[in-house]
Design a protein around this motif. Structure first.
Motif: not given
Length: 153
Positions: A75-97
């Protein structure tokens, strides 16, 4: 009793991508109200489990029926910006292999159109008894094959 037909909590599939909405709760953050780095992995795991459920399976049913589990291999993670308390987020998943005994996903965590974290994760199908790599069950492989997306946007 849980209503297994209620897919609202599981997000939805759009084309070849799974979209999983979530909200950042207090327990997801540090003292400053910023999402603790390890929780992005938890968000991604929830999204992959929800996608599995939308495909007609659950981690428990796969383990009981086929005596296998899907485990993180790399697993690798690339952190670009921080999320904060009560943010509404989306996790978009794409099968690549989709390998004989493995799956690879690219998962993007976003706030509106702002990219926060990119996760590339590779999973291995493991025998529960021997704890060794084992081929993905064919019905699971066929369900995922429909969503294999090797095209970059």
């Amino acid at each position: 009793m849980t209503d297994t037909n209620d897919t609202g909590l599981l997000g939805y599939i759009e084309g070849k991508r799974h979209i999983f909405p979530l909200m950042v709760f207090y327990e997801d953050t540090d003292a400053g109200g910023v999402v603790y780095h390890a929780n992005y992995l938890a968000f991604a795991e929830r999204a992959r489990s929800a996608m599995l459920n939308l495909l007609g399976f659950s981690n428990r049913s796969v383990a009981e029926r086929h005596k296998v589990a899907i485990a993180v291999r790399h697993c690798t993670l690339d952190f670009r910006r921080a999320a904060r308390l009560e943010d509404r987020l989306i996790v978009e998943s794409r099968l690549i292999k989709l390998g004989g005994a493995s799956l690879g996903f690219e998962q993007k965590i976003m706030r509106d159109d702002e990219l926060l974290v990119v996760i590339e994760i590779y999973l291995a199908c493991m025998s529960l008894q021997e704890l060794r790599a084992q081929r993905l069950p064919e019905e699971l492989r066929m369900a995922y094959a429909t969503y294999l997306d090797v095209n970059e946007d």
